[in-house]
Design an enzyme around this catalytic site. Structure first.
Site, short mmCIF file in Angstrom:
data_model
loop_
_atom_site.label_atom_id
_atom_site.label_comp_id
_atom_site.label_asym_id
_atom_site.label_seq_id
_atom_site.Cartn_x
_atom_site.Cartn_y
_atom_site.Cartn_z
N GLN A 75 0.83 -1.21 0.00
CA GLN A 75 0.00 0.00 0.00
C GLN A 75 0.87 1.26 0.00
OE1 GLN A 75 -3.15 0.81 -0.42
NE2 GLN A 75 -3.69 -1.31 -0.84
N SER A 76 2.01 1.20 -0.64
CA SER A 76 2.94 2.34 -0.64
C SER A 76 2.36 3.57 -1.35
CB SER A 76 4.23 1.92 -1.34
OG SER A 76 5.03 3.05 -1.62
N ASN A 77 2.33 4.68 -0.63
CA ASN A 77 1.93 5.95 -1.25
C ASN A 77 3.03 6.46 -2.18
OD1 ASN A 77 -0.56 6.38 0.36
ND2 ASN A 77 0.93 6.36 2.04
N ALA A 79 5.04 4.60 -3.95
CA ALA A 79 4.98 3.86 -5.22
C ALA A 79 3.87 4.43 -6.10
CB ALA A 79 4.75 2.37 -4.93
#
Ligand code: PLP
Length: 325
Positions: A75-77, A79
């Site tokens: 859930q990387s912001n 990325a």
């Protein structure tokens, strides 16, 4: 402030708003609260990475890169915003994500897909090794890769937050406001290192407090101190960053990175219901939970002004829907 020559690409809308949170402050019975809205930077639902990526993508283009590679959690912001920044610049993006592909995609992962990013799941592998492997594959395919480190947190990325501090100071000056404390979520340390470097460069005295999302205080302290020093050097300035310039609180890590607990649930609901302000489950919810606890402990003077630097992340709310109810 800085002597750096690289101009950032305009990926966001600046200045982001700075406004008061009077109803939240009243609910907490604490000092005056303000928020710096970097959740509204505007790039594919915004967040702190937009500022960093403005510089990083400028360097990528300067180097003739045509494919961007980075890494992060599912859930990387970072990325998601990297995928958006690459799309805006007409570049290919590959995201190396930790863990395995989930059965259903939502939140940031859904956006990564919509933004056209190529996703490589690390599974049991070391994501850094996979990152290097992807870069080699891209070269072998005749492309020119530009690798962005975890969180966009190198001296170039962090320098964007030195600029952001200057932006915030201009705004507070215009509003005839003196900010005494700046509180925010800190993880890979780039945001904090940039703010510290900016404060050092501008001789700003506000107390800058990173609420650690995942690392013990000594680890994050060292990381931020080193990176702030590199950022100052990158900006062409010659001044030491001292250990006393870096403040980290690691009391709110709870069960670890990305594990939602009652403090985050309470912070997310209270900010939403008092101010219509959306936080996220992983970073800003945790940092706000820490700030709320510090206010309740009377850690701030009644006449002090406290600024919460909102660093974004709200797309992850949807990935936590069941746990938030
Ligand atoms: C919403 C949000 N807030 C805060 C952070 C932490 O910023 P930094 O990695 O610069 O410490 C991140 C990092 O990914 C983030 O996505």
């Amino acid at each position: 402030m800085s002597q750096q020559t690289l101009s950032p690409i305009a990926l966001g809308h600046y200045p982001t708003p700075l406004h008061e949170l009077p109803r939240l402050a009243r609910a907490l019975g604490g000092p005056r609260l303000y928020v710096k809205r970097d959740d509204l930077t505007g790039l594919a639902l915004g967040g702190n990475k937009t500022r960093k990526l403005g510089y990083l993508l400028a360097e990528a283009l300067q180097q003739g890169a045509n494919t961007i590679i980075t890494m992060g959690a599912p859930q990387s912001n970072h990325a998601r915003q990297t995928a958006a920044a690459a799309a805006r610049c007409g570049l290919r993006a590959t995201l190396v994500l930790t863990q395995r592909a989930p059965e259903r995609i939502n939140g940031n992962l859904l956006l990564d897909d919509l933004l056209g990013a190529h996703i490589r799941w690390a599974g049991d592998r070391d994501p850094l090794a996979l990152l290097q492997e992807v870069a080699d594959e891209e070269r072998a395919a005749g492309r020119v890769p530009y690798v962005i480190p975890y969180g966009g947190s190198n001296a170039l990325g962090a320098s964007a937050y030195a600029e952001a501090l200057a932006e915030m100071l201009r705004q507070s000056h215009e509003q005839d406001l003196r900010i005494d404390h700046i509180v925010f979520a800190s993880s890979s340390g780039g945001t904090q290192a940039g703010l510290v470097a900016g404060a050092r460069a501008l001789n700003e005295r506000a107390h800058i407090l990173g609420i650690s999302v995942d690392k013990p205080a000594d680890v994050l302290n060292t990381l931020v101190l080193d990176l702030a020093q590199q950022t100052i050097a990158h900006m062409g300035l010659h001044m030491p960053v001292r250990p006393g310039d870096v403040h980290v609180n690691d009391a709110y890590i709870g069960q670890g990175y990305g594990v939602l607990g009652d403090p985050e649930r309470e912070a997310i609901r209270l900010a939403a219901r008092t101010e219509g302000l959306l936080l996220d489950p992983v970073y800003t919810g945790r940092a706000m939970a820490g700030l709320m606890d510090l206010i309740r402990q009377r850690a701030f003077g009644a006449n002090e002004n406290v600024l919460f630097w909102h660093t974004g992340g709200s797309p992850a709310l949807f990935a936590y829907a069941e746990q938030l109810r």
